[in-house]
Design a protein around this motif. Structure first.
Motif, PDB file in Angstrom:
ATOM      1  N   LYS A 103       0.814  -1.220   0.000  1.00 54.48           N
ATOM      2  CA  LYS A 103       0.000   0.000   0.000  1.00 54.48           C
ATOM      3  C   LYS A 103       0.848   1.270   0.000  1.00 54.48           C
ATOM      4  CE  LYS A 103      -3.861  -2.127   2.418  1.00 54.48           C
ATOM      5  NZ  LYS A 103      -4.713  -2.104   3.606  1.00 54.48           N
ATOM      6  N   ASN A 104       2.099   1.155   0.465  1.00 52.74           N
ATOM      7  CA  ASN A 104       2.971   2.333   0.536  1.00 52.74           C
ATOM      8  C   ASN A 104       4.430   1.883   0.528  1.00 52.74           C
ATOM      9  OD1 ASN A 104       3.653   1.586   3.254  1.00 52.74           O
ATOM     10  ND2 ASN A 104       1.809   2.617   3.987  1.00 52.74           N
ATOM     11  N   ASP A 105       5.338   2.859   0.496  1.00 54.31           N
ATOM     12  CA  ASP A 105       6.770   2.545   0.481  1.00 54.31           C
ATOM     13  C   ASP A 105       7.187   1.769   1.721  1.00 54.31           C
ATOM     14  OD1 ASP A 105       8.183   3.752  -1.938  1.00 54.31           O
ATOM     15  OD2 ASP A 105       6.948   5.430  -1.278  1.00 54.31           O
ATOM     16  N   ALA A 106       6.567   2.051   2.855  1.00 56.74           N
ATOM     17  CA  ALA A 106       6.916   1.351   4.092  1.00 56.74           C
ATOM     18  C   ALA A 106       6.628  -0.144   3.971  1.00 56.74           C
ATOM     19  CB  ALA A 106       6.156   1.953   5.279  1.00 56.74           C
ATOM     20  N   ASP A 107       5.577  -0.497   3.258  1.00 55.93           N
ATOM     21  CA  ASP A 107       5.265  -1.919   3.065  1.00 55.93           C
ATOM     22  C   ASP A 107       6.367  -2.618   2.275  1.00 55.93           C
ATOM     23  OD1 ASP A 107       2.852  -1.852   4.456  1.00 55.93           O
ATOM     24  OD2 ASP A 107       1.685  -1.393   2.657  1.00 55.93           O
TER      25      ASP A 107
END
Length: 161
Positions: A103-107
């Motif tokens: 869902k995002n860069d952190a994922d």
């Protein structure tokens, strides 16, 4: 011109033995060629994100309020699935499916961190340690990597393989 002892010995072997020797010779050449190819490809494909770099980048994102979307156990499951899917008979659809959950860069960074450096089968029964970035680069062709990156881009994820 006198023929050597090796040739005389070989010429006296039964046909099946000559076939075995030829098969071993060809097999040795194929495996050696693959190992050389893999070594050159590893040198060329170095880069991407190491698990430590991903961990550092993830800490930076957390300070900016961007956190992974799933519990650590989910990334562990995906990492196992990716290690299996990026082995000798690459399962591209499984890779696309997992990337679809990001869902995002952190994922993505969390997935790289949890994947770490794992044993991936690069050729039947030949295992090598690889990070997620290395495994993707080594197991997938440019069209497949582009598709992975397109999946990530469609979710406004900046990290690309």
């Amino acid at each position: 011109m006198e023929k050597g002892n090796l040739y005389q010995t070989y010429s006296q072997l039964p046909t099946w033995a000559k076939g075995v020797i030829a098969t071993i010779g060809v097999g040795t050449i194929v495996v050696s060629g693959f190992l050389i190819y893999r070594g050159v490809k590893n040198i060329v494909s170095k880069g991407g994100s190491s698990p430590q770099q991903a961990q550092d980048d993830l800490a930076t994102l957390k300070k900016q309020g961007v956190a992974p979307s799933y519990p650590d156990s989910q990334y562990a499951v995906w990492s196992e699935k990716l290690a299996y899917s990026l082995s000798y008979n690459t399962d591209e659809d499984a890779v696309y499916n997992i990337m679809g959950f990001m869902k995002n860069d952190a994922d993505v960074l969390k997935l790289i961190e949890v994947f770490g450096s794992r044993e991936v089968e690069g050729f039947p029964f030949i295992f090598q340690k690889a990070t997620l970035s290395e495994a993707i680069t080594q197991s997938m062709n440019s069209t497949e990597i582009t598709r992975v990156n397109d999946i990530l881009k469609s979710k406004r994820i900046k990290f690309l393989f």
